[in-house]
Design a protein around this motif. Structure first.
Motif, short mmCIF file in Angstrom:
data_model
loop_
_atom_site.label_atom_id
_atom_site.label_comp_id
_atom_site.label_asym_id
_atom_site.label_seq_id
_atom_site.Cartn_x
_atom_site.Cartn_y
_atom_site.Cartn_z
N PRO A 98 0.81 -1.23 0.00
CA PRO A 98 0.00 0.00 0.00
C PRO A 98 0.84 1.27 0.00
CG PRO A 98 -0.87 -1.55 1.60
CD PRO A 98 0.42 -2.10 1.11
N LYS A 99 2.00 1.23 0.65
CA LYS A 99 2.87 2.41 0.64
C LYS A 99 3.30 2.74 -0.78
CE LYS A 99 5.21 2.32 5.10
NZ LYS A 99 6.50 2.15 5.75
N THR A 100 3.73 1.72 -1.51
CA THR A 100 4.19 1.92 -2.88
C THR A 100 3.05 2.39 -3.77
OG1 THR A 100 5.82 0.17 -2.53
CG2 THR A 100 5.38 0.81 -4.79
N LEU A 101 1.87 1.79 -3.61
CA LEU A 101 0.73 2.21 -4.41
C LEU A 101 0.38 3.67 -4.15
CD1 LEU A 101 -1.69 -0.84 -4.18
CD2 LEU A 101 -0.50 -0.01 -6.20
N ASP A 144 -0.50 11.27 -0.34
CA ASP A 144 0.32 11.31 0.86
C ASP A 144 0.32 9.92 1.48
OD1 ASP A 144 1.86 12.30 2.95
OD2 ASP A 144 0.10 12.78 4.15
N VAL A 145 1.51 9.35 1.62
CA VAL A 145 1.64 7.96 2.06
C VAL A 145 1.10 7.78 3.48
CG1 VAL A 145 3.28 6.11 2.52
CG2 VAL A 145 3.60 7.58 0.53
N GLN A 146 1.45 8.67 4.39
CA GLN A 146 1.03 8.52 5.78
C GLN A 146 -0.48 8.61 5.93
OE1 GLN A 146 3.28 11.39 8.00
NE2 GLN A 146 5.08 10.06 8.13
N ASP A 147 -1.10 9.54 5.23
CA ASP A 147 -2.56 9.66 5.30
C ASP A 147 -3.24 8.40 4.77
OD1 ASP A 147 -2.52 12.17 6.42
OD2 ASP A 147 -2.75 13.23 4.50
N CYS A 148 -2.74 7.89 3.67
CA CYS A 148 -3.33 6.68 3.08
C CYS A 148 -3.20 5.48 4.01
CB CYS A 148 -2.68 6.37 1.73
SG CYS A 148 -3.15 7.52 0.43
N ILE A 149 -2.02 5.32 4.60
CA ILE A 149 -1.80 4.18 5.50
C ILE A 149 -2.69 4.31 6.73
CG2 ILE A 149 -0.10 3.01 6.96
CD1 ILE A 149 0.21 2.48 3.96
N GLU A 159 -13.45 -4.63 11.91
CA GLU A 159 -13.11 -5.62 12.93
C GLU A 159 -12.23 -6.72 12.37
OE1 GLU A 159 -16.85 -6.85 14.52
OE2 GLU A 159 -17.32 -4.86 15.26
N CYS A 160 -11.37 -6.35 11.44
CA CYS A 160 -10.38 -7.25 10.83
C CYS A 160 -11.01 -8.45 10.15
CB CYS A 160 -9.35 -7.69 11.87
SG CYS A 160 -8.39 -6.32 12.55
N THR A 161 -12.22 -8.30 9.66
CA THR A 161 -12.88 -9.41 8.96
C THR A 161 -12.82 -9.25 7.45
OG1 THR A 161 -15.01 -8.28 9.12
CG2 THR A 161 -14.47 -9.85 10.87
N LEU A 162 -12.59 -8.03 6.97
CA LEU A 162 -12.55 -7.78 5.53
C LEU A 162 -11.17 -7.32 5.10
CD1 LEU A 162 -15.88 -5.78 5.08
CD2 LEU A 162 -15.47 -8.16 4.48
N ALA A 163 -10.81 -7.72 3.92
CA ALA A 163 -9.57 -7.20 3.33
C ALA A 163 -9.83 -5.78 2.86
CB ALA A 163 -9.14 -8.07 2.16
N VAL A 164 -8.90 -4.90 3.13
CA VAL A 164 -9.05 -3.50 2.74
C VAL A 164 -7.88 -3.14 1.84
CG1 VAL A 164 -9.15 -1.13 3.57
CG2 VAL A 164 -10.21 -2.95 4.90
N GLY A 165 -8.20 -2.51 0.71
CA GLY A 165 -7.17 -2.11 -0.24
C GLY A 165 -7.21 -0.62 -0.49
N LEU A 166 -6.29 -0.15 -1.30
CA LEU A 166 -6.19 1.26 -1.61
C LEU A 166 -6.72 1.52 -3.02
CD1 LEU A 166 -5.02 4.07 -0.79
CD2 LEU A 166 -2.96 3.40 -2.03
N ASP A 167 -7.66 2.43 -3.12
CA ASP A 167 -8.17 2.84 -4.43
C ASP A 167 -7.19 3.84 -5.02
OD1 ASP A 167 -9.58 3.52 -6.65
OD2 ASP A 167 -11.34 4.28 -5.59
N CYS A 168 -6.53 3.48 -6.10
CA CYS A 168 -5.47 4.30 -6.67
C CYS A 168 -5.99 5.55 -7.37
CB CYS A 168 -4.63 3.47 -7.64
SG CYS A 168 -3.68 2.19 -6.83
N THR A 169 -7.28 5.63 -7.63
CA THR A 169 -7.81 6.82 -8.28
C THR A 169 -8.21 7.90 -7.27
OG1 THR A 169 -10.01 5.83 -8.35
CG2 THR A 169 -8.61 5.58 -10.30
#
Length: 94
Positions: free
Chosen positions: A2-5, A12-17, A28-38
């Motif tokens: 996610p940092k690289t994406l 801003d890397v810190q805000d995204c993370i 509650e750690c039940t779903l995978a969460v990803g970063l929307d690059c757009t």
């Protein structure tokens, strides 16, 4: 990843993370969460149609073991080639 994406997408890397971490805790750690690059916002990959390909991971694991075996074989062949020119100990006495 996610940092690289985030960095390559111009966010801003810190805000995204931090947003990804908060979204993960909210689910509650039940779903995978990803970063929307757009948009730079967290997203659920399954809802967006992003699927993790198990076959690719299985092939990578298989190829890594094959590659390690081949490297060990090459190492043994090179070591045997170096020892072919040496005279064995005790052969001079004959």
């Amino acid at each position: 990843i996610p940092k690289t994406l985030a960095e390559n997408s111009g966010f801003d890397v810190q805000d995204c993370i931090l947003n990804l971490t908060d979204a993960r805790e909210d689910s509650e750690c039940t779903l995978a969460v990803g970063l929307d690059c757009t948009s730079g916002d967290p997203m659920i990959p399954a809802d967006e149609g992003v699927w993790d390909n198990v076959r690719v991971k299985r092939q990578c694991l298989h190829l890594s073991t094959v590659l390690a075996s081949q490297l060990l074989l090459v190492d043994e062949v090179m070591r045997a080639g170096k020892q072919m020119g040496k005279i064995p100990e005790g052969a001079d006495d004959m």
